[in-house]
Design a protein around this motif. Structure first.
Motif, PDB file in Angstrom:
ATOM      1  N   GLU B 172       0.842  -1.210   0.000  1.00  0.00           N
ATOM      2  CA  GLU B 172       0.000   0.000   0.000  1.00  0.00           C
ATOM      3  C   GLU B 172       0.871   1.252   0.000  1.00  0.00           C
ATOM      4  O   GLU B 172       0.560   2.242  -0.666  1.00  0.00           O
ATOM      5  CB  GLU B 172      -0.922   0.014   1.229  1.00  0.00           C
ATOM      6  N   ILE B 173       1.939   1.208   0.782  1.00  0.00           N
ATOM      7  CA  ILE B 173       2.853   2.363   0.852  1.00  0.00           C
ATOM      8  C   ILE B 173       3.413   2.666  -0.536  1.00  0.00           C
ATOM      9  O   ILE B 173       3.389   3.815  -1.001  1.00  0.00           O
ATOM     10  CB  ILE B 173       4.008   2.060   1.845  1.00  0.00           C
ATOM     11  N   SER B 300      10.042   0.732   1.657  1.00  0.00           N
ATOM     12  CA  SER B 300       8.694   0.868   2.201  1.00  0.00           C
ATOM     13  C   SER B 300       8.675   0.666   3.717  1.00  0.00           C
ATOM     14  O   SER B 300       7.972   1.376   4.434  1.00  0.00           O
ATOM     15  CB  SER B 300       7.773  -0.149   1.533  1.00  0.00           C
ATOM     16  N   ILE B 301       9.501  -0.250   4.207  1.00  0.00           N
ATOM     17  CA  ILE B 301       9.514  -0.512   5.656  1.00  0.00           C
ATOM     18  C   ILE B 301      10.052   0.703   6.409  1.00  0.00           C
ATOM     19  O   ILE B 301       9.629   0.980   7.536  1.00  0.00           O
ATOM     20  CB  ILE B 301      10.332  -1.790   5.981  1.00  0.00           C
ATOM     21  N   THR B 302      10.970   1.443   5.788  1.00  0.00           N
ATOM     22  CA  THR B 302      11.492   2.648   6.436  1.00  0.00           C
ATOM     23  C   THR B 302      10.365   3.655   6.617  1.00  0.00           C
ATOM     24  O   THR B 302      10.224   4.275   7.673  1.00  0.00           O
ATOM     25  CB  THR B 302      12.616   3.284   5.598  1.00  0.00           C
ATOM     26  N   GLU B 303       9.555   3.808   5.564  1.00  0.00           N
ATOM     27  CA  GLU B 303       8.424   4.738   5.658  1.00  0.00           C
ATOM     28  C   GLU B 303       7.471   4.292   6.767  1.00  0.00           C
ATOM     29  O   GLU B 303       7.007   5.105   7.567  1.00  0.00           O
ATOM     30  CB  GLU B 303       7.686   4.812   4.309  1.00  0.00           C
ATOM     31  N   LEU B 304       7.231   3.000   6.829  1.00  0.00           N
ATOM     32  CA  LEU B 304       6.275   2.489   7.827  1.00  0.00           C
ATOM     33  C   LEU B 304       6.715   2.828   9.254  1.00  0.00           C
ATOM     34  O   LEU B 304       5.949   3.374  10.040  1.00  0.00           O
ATOM     35  CB  LEU B 304       6.108   0.977   7.645  1.00  0.00           C
ATOM     36  N   VAL B 305       7.963   2.532   9.591  1.00  0.00           N
ATOM     37  CA  VAL B 305       8.383   2.811  10.973  1.00  0.00           C
ATOM     38  C   VAL B 305       8.556   4.299  11.219  1.00  0.00           C
ATOM     39  O   VAL B 305       8.389   4.772  12.345  1.00  0.00           O
ATOM     40  CB  VAL B 305       9.667   2.031  11.391  1.00  0.00           C
ATOM     41  N   THR B 306       8.860   5.057  10.151  1.00  0.00           N
ATOM     42  CA  THR B 306       9.017   6.501  10.311  1.00  0.00           C
ATOM     43  C   THR B 306       7.703   7.142  10.753  1.00  0.00           C
ATOM     44  O   THR B 306       7.695   8.090  11.539  1.00  0.00           O
ATOM     45  CB  THR B 306       9.537   7.128   9.006  1.00  0.00           C
ATOM     46  N   MET B 307       6.580   6.619  10.256  1.00  0.00           N
ATOM     47  CA  MET B 307       5.263   7.137  10.664  1.00  0.00           C
ATOM     48  C   MET B 307       5.109   7.083  12.171  1.00  0.00           C
ATOM     49  O   MET B 307       4.520   7.981  12.776  1.00  0.00           O
ATOM     50  CB  MET B 307       4.148   6.291  10.041  1.00  0.00           C
ATOM     51  N   GLU B 308       5.643   6.027  12.766  1.00  0.00           N
ATOM     52  CA  GLU B 308       5.560   5.891  14.220  1.00  0.00           C
ATOM     53  C   GLU B 308       6.627   6.740  14.907  1.00  0.00           C
ATOM     54  O   GLU B 308       6.364   7.380  15.926  1.00  0.00           O
ATOM     55  CB  GLU B 308       5.711   4.413  14.620  1.00  0.00           C
ATOM     56  N   GLU B 315       2.717   3.687  18.184  1.00  0.00           N
ATOM     57  CA  GLU B 315       3.629   2.546  18.068  1.00  0.00           C
ATOM     58  C   GLU B 315       2.837   1.291  17.753  1.00  0.00           C
ATOM     59  O   GLU B 315       1.872   0.968  18.451  1.00  0.00           O
ATOM     60  CB  GLU B 315       4.400   2.342  19.371  1.00  0.00           C
ATOM     61  N   GLY B 316       3.213   0.638  16.678  1.00  0.00           N
ATOM     62  CA  GLY B 316       2.475  -0.545  16.245  1.00  0.00           C
ATOM     63  C   GLY B 316       1.208  -0.192  15.487  1.00  0.00           C
ATOM     64  O   GLY B 316       0.465  -1.077  15.070  1.00  0.00           O
ATOM     65  N   GLY B 317       0.983   1.100  15.259  1.00  0.00           N
ATOM     66  CA  GLY B 317      -0.272   1.535  14.618  1.00  0.00           C
ATOM     67  C   GLY B 317      -0.124   1.998  13.182  1.00  0.00           C
ATOM     68  O   GLY B 317      -1.119   2.383  12.543  1.00  0.00           O
ATOM     69  N   ALA B 318       1.099   1.960  12.658  1.00  0.00           N
ATOM     70  CA  ALA B 318       1.311   2.489  11.295  1.00  0.00           C
ATOM     71  C   ALA B 318       0.531   1.680  10.265  1.00  0.00           C
ATOM     72  O   ALA B 318      -0.029   2.247   9.320  1.00  0.00           O
ATOM     73  CB  ALA B 318       2.804   2.495  10.961  1.00  0.00           C
ATOM     74  N   ILE B 319       0.482   0.368  10.456  1.00  0.00           N
ATOM     75  CA  ILE B 319      -0.202  -0.456   9.458  1.00  0.00           C
ATOM     76  C   ILE B 319      -1.674  -0.045   9.351  1.00  0.00           C
ATOM     77  O   ILE B 319      -2.200   0.097   8.244  1.00  0.00           O
ATOM     78  CB  ILE B 319      -0.063  -1.962   9.813  1.00  0.00           C
ATOM     79  N   ARG B 320      -2.288   0.175  10.502  1.00  0.00           N
ATOM     80  CA  ARG B 320      -3.708   0.570  10.480  1.00  0.00           C
ATOM     81  C   ARG B 320      -3.878   1.896   9.740  1.00  0.00           C
ATOM     82  O   ARG B 320      -4.748   2.044   8.879  1.00  0.00           O
ATOM     83  CB  ARG B 320      -4.238   0.673  11.914  1.00  0.00           C
TER      84      ARG B 320
END
Lengths: 487, 401
Positions: B172-173, B300-308, B315-320
């Motif tokens: 999705e990212i 993409s994983i960098t973007e995901l953890v950066t959101m948090e 924390e743990g909520g980026a996927i949602r």
């Protein structure tokens, strides 16, 4: 009493299924079909004679003091360096004291038994401490040759001393005869072989029995009293036939490990001796023969101390730690018999700064880091300022050996992009249970089976080879401990 | 007590080349292309620039050492020019140099230019890094996807996320950035890609596939900065000025990689740099106050953890948030509205300035088909190095006052 105080062995995890190699080359040389049975030990791309010797020696030394080792002898016909002391590299990887006699033995299949003689002589001369006799072999053979399937890769190690002797040295007899069953010139990659029938008739059945007979007479040993007869054979039942000719019971001839390991050159007599000591009971007589342009014949008798020596990984453990390899091309590529197109990424190959390597030799060879004298945190690399954010003490650290520390995979990936001879490259953050972590290569992995929390054991391996400057670089990697529980 | 950078420096003009496989251009031509646009935008001549900072990372290809290639290519007026390099955060470092020089009063007008010519290697992906004499003796042969993929393994473990669930969020990212990149004529990759195609792509470094990795691009970006007063004296209107609200940098000190505390599933330096930046800019709740963000989506994983790590997703909520479209162009905080590193491309030395360029266009209402309605604050996040030892540069920009 003088003799063996401990032993160890190492056989690489990979086992080439011989049939796949035989079938690949039968079109060219149908003689290889005779080598279709069983499997041979196959070094991983990052294993060589030295790395296997390190593992065998670690096995011999496990649970034992190593600070009083006064000598290390390293025998092989396939040492990685012709002019850089391989025994010194071995001592460094074992983090042995620098005040040590280190010596390489080479040039013949007797190089392995030669290390035993050298270590025994060193101890007999009254030198302080124990001495180590280590032999390893990683021979290359041309594609389609019989040797390619017959040979195997392995190492074995013995500590020699006067206290807690498990196998007393009874004596030896050596001969030197220029009987050339095969040879390899110093600048050649591959051996040249003469006819097997002649080697059997004139070598194994004449020269070898004559040397054994002389040894038995000299040492006043009755052949019938020999419990374990150790002679590397190149065909099944040959050792038994030689035993019989020498008045030794055929049943005492040890399994030559041809079916599941292969002939491991100069290391083979020592490998078989280690295997025999795993099975031996106190009070048994062992004869060990190294054959190569003459013979070394050594005799030992096991003692009560044998039962007190903790069980080693040795040959049995190595045989159990096994992974079948059916990809013959991979075997050829790992042995650089087949030249693979490595791609442009493989061109990146920085010079090895020998000055840097020397300054950090204890870390690079022995995986010795530092332990903060203030907070006790183990760390690698050792630094002048502690890595613990709550400490950051400035000052020299005490040396800390990570090599035998239990560790687990904290993070990992399998990388298809970076160059490795065996893609995908696995590496990850390896965390030591008693403190310390670093990004490490992972080796001996099963693709798809690496996971966070997996237990690993640190192993000394080839980090990379620089064909331009002809150097092999070594460092420690994390190898999964198969059968261990995840954290 | 430091007073911070807020509203002391404004952007006078910016420029950015088309990113991509610029077989037609070397670093010199790319610098001139970006510089020309910036000079025109600023409405000044090159002799009015008092000092310059050049950001370029890869000595091995590109322009080599020193700032001379920029001074020569741009025919600067024998002014001080400094080359900076801080891995992939290099662009933000060049920008920081120029902004600080103006804030310090060392010069009236300063230039930051970042450039990277990557496509002179003969292969895809980044060239091998020159890492000194000791690291090659003990580091694994790290590749960028291989090290950032480590974060994915730790994230799945920490939050008990399945590989499939993570892969879908990562897809999705990337799909979102492709949609955005399709509206950016300067982007390297201007084609929308479906999540199915992303999930079916070849594996690069487990679990990252081809579309989880950003483009390896040639390009240059450039900023000319000055004080609000000088900008107004040059005819710029005060209420249209884009000002620097915060500029922060945080570097690892070895703890992540050498001390058993960090869990590997976040980037501590992003947390430190962003919280300092929020304090400097006066932002209390980034999830509510930020209008748009350009983060370092090298993977993409960098973007995901950066959101948090930016304190926007829990924390743990980026996927949602990702699956809810929170970061899409029509979401609450559009992320990578220009396509990001993923699709605009990642010419290393230029990227940090490229991020500011997009914020500047958006805040000036000049972002064309991808223009967002009335943005107030934009944040850029520029990350260099590896998850376990890195450099994070954060800037916040917004309308002056």
């Amino acid at each position: 009493m003088l003799g063996i105080t401990s032993f160890g062995a190492y056989i690489p995890r990979l086992r080439l299924v011989r049939a796949v190699g035989a079938q690949a080359n039968a079109w060219f040389n149908s003689a290889v079909l005779a080598q279709s049975r069983g499997e041979r030990a196959m070094a991983n791309w990052d294993e060589d004679t030295l790395t296997m010797a390190v593992e065998a020696a670690r096995d011999a030394l496990s649970g034992r003091a190593r600070d009083d080792i006064g000598a290390v002898f390293f025998g092989s016909t396939t040492h990685p360096f012709a002019d850089r002391q391989n025994a010194g590299l071995l001592a460094g990887a074992l983090d042995l004291p620098e005040a040590i006699v280190a010596s390489d033995l080479a040039g013949s299949q007797k190089a392995g038994t030669g290390t035993l003689l050298a270590a025994l002589n060193h101890a007999a001369a009254g030198h302080r401490g124990e001495s180590l006799a280590v032999a390893g072999e990683h021979r290359r053979a041309r594609a389609g040759s019989v040797q390619e399937l017959l040979y195997g890769d392995a190492a074995a190690a013995f500590s020699i001393g006067r206290d807690q002797v498990i196998a007393e040295f009874l004596g030896s007899h050596s001969t030197s005869v220029d009987f050339v069953d095969h040879y390899r010139r110093a600048d050649s990659d591959f051996e040249y072989h003469w006819e097997e029938r002649w080697i059997r008739d004139e070598g194994y059945m004449k020269l070898v029995p004559a040397s054994i007979a002389a040894a038995l007479a000299k040492l006043e040993i009755d052949g019938a009293s020999v419990d374990h007869f150790i002679l590397p054979e190149n065909t099944a039942k040959l050792a038994a036939a030689v035993a019989k000719r020498c008045g030794i019971a055929e049943s005492s001839a040890r399994d030559g490990l041809l079916g599941n390991v292969g002939l491991t050159g100069a290391a083979h007599p020592l490998l078989l001796l280690a295997h025999a000591l795993e099975d031996a009971r106190p009070g048994q007589t062992l004869i060990v023969v190294g054959f190569g342009q003459g013979c070394d014949v050594l005799a030992f008798r096991t003692t009560e101390a044998l039962d007190r020596l903790a069980r080693r990984h040795a040959v049995s453990g190595s045989l159990a730690r096994r992974k079948e390899e059916r990809n013959y091309q991979k075997f050829m590529a790992f042995n650089e018999v087949l030249v693979m197109e490595k791609g442009l990424r493989a061109e990146s190959n920085p010079q090895t700064a020998l000055t840097t390597q020397y300054r950090h030799r204890r870390m690079l060879l022995g995986l010795v880091g530092g332990r903060c004298t203030q907070c006790g945190t183990p760390q690698l690399p050792p630094a002048d300022v502690c890595v613990n954010p709550a400490c950051q003490h400035t000052g020299p650290m005490s040396p800390y050996r990570f090599a035998d520390e239990p560790a687990r995979i904290k993070t990992w990936s399998a990388d298809n992009l970076t160059f490795t001879p065996d893609p995908p490259a696995h590496y990850g953050m390896v965390e030591f249970e008693r403190g310390g972590r670093f990004m490490a290569d992972i080796t001996d992995y099963d693709v798809g089976a690496v996971s966070v929390g997996q237990a690993v054991r640190m192993v000394f391996r080839v980090r990379g080879r620089d064909p331009v400057r002809g150097i092999t670089r070594y460092f420690w990697k994390a190898a999964p401990v198969y059968g261990a529980k995840e954290a | 007590m430091a007073s911070g950078i807020k509203d002391k420096v404004v952007i006078l003009g910016m420029g950015c080349t088309r990113f991509g496989e610029r077989w037609d251009a070397g670093a010199e031509e790319l610098m001139v292309e970006a510089f020309d646009e910036a000079l025109g935008d600023a409405g000044i001549g090159r002799k009015e620039i008092g000092a310059a900072w050049l950001g370029s990372c890869m000595d091995e290809v590109n322009i080599g050492k020193s700032a001379l290639p920029a001074s020569i290519a741009l025919r600067l007026d024998n002014i001080p020019v400094t080359r900076v390099e801080n891995y992939c955060a290099t662009g933000t470092e060049a920008f920081r140099g120029a902004v600080y020089a103006v804030a310090a009063g060392a010069c009236d007008i300063a230039l930051a230019i970042g450039v990277e010519k990557l496509k002179d290697t003969g292969y895809g992906g980044l060239p091998g890094l020159d890492i000194g004499t000791m690291p090659p003796l003990w580091w694994p042969n790290l590749s960028a996807p291989g090290v950032f993929a480590q974060v994915a393994s730790a994230y799945m473990k920490k939050f008990n996320v399945s590989r499939d669930e993570l892969k879908r969020a990562l897809a999705e990212i990337s799909a979102k950035s492709h949609v955005n990149g399709a509206k950016n004529p300067k982007a390297h990759l201007q084609k929308a890609v479906s999540c199915d195609a992303i999930l079916a792509a070849p594996m690069i470094a487990e679990p990252l596939g081809l579309f989880d990795c950003c483009g390896v691009s040639d390009g240059a970006a450039c900023a000319i900065v000055t004080t609000p007063e000088i900008a107004q004296s040059l005819g710029k209107k005060a209420d249209e000025l884009v000002a620097i609200k915060a500029l922060q940098l945080s570097l690892s000190n070895g703890a992540e990689g050498g001390y058993n505390a960090w869990d590997g599933a976040y980037i501590p330096t992003t947390r430190k740099a962003s919280s300092r930046a929020y304090a400097e800019a006066g932002i209390r709740d980034p999830r509510k106050e930020l209008s748009m963000i350009e983060v370092h989506d090298c993977f993409s994983i960098t973007e995901l953890v950066t959101m948090e790590d930016l304190g926007i997703s829990a924390e743990g909520g980026a996927i949602r948030d990702i699956m809810d479209g929170f970061y899409n162009a029509d979401g609450k905080i559009p992320c990578q509205i220009d396509g990001g590193l993923k699709c605009f491309g990642h010419p290393i030395g230029a990227s940090g300035i490229r991020m500011v360029y997009e914020m500047y266009l958006q805040l000036s209402g000049r972002a064309g088909a991808r223009q967002l309605p009335a943005p107030v604050y934009g944040l850029t996040h520029n990350l260099g190095g590896f998850p376990h030892q890195n450099v994070v540069g954060i800037s916040v920009v917004g309308r002056y006052r």
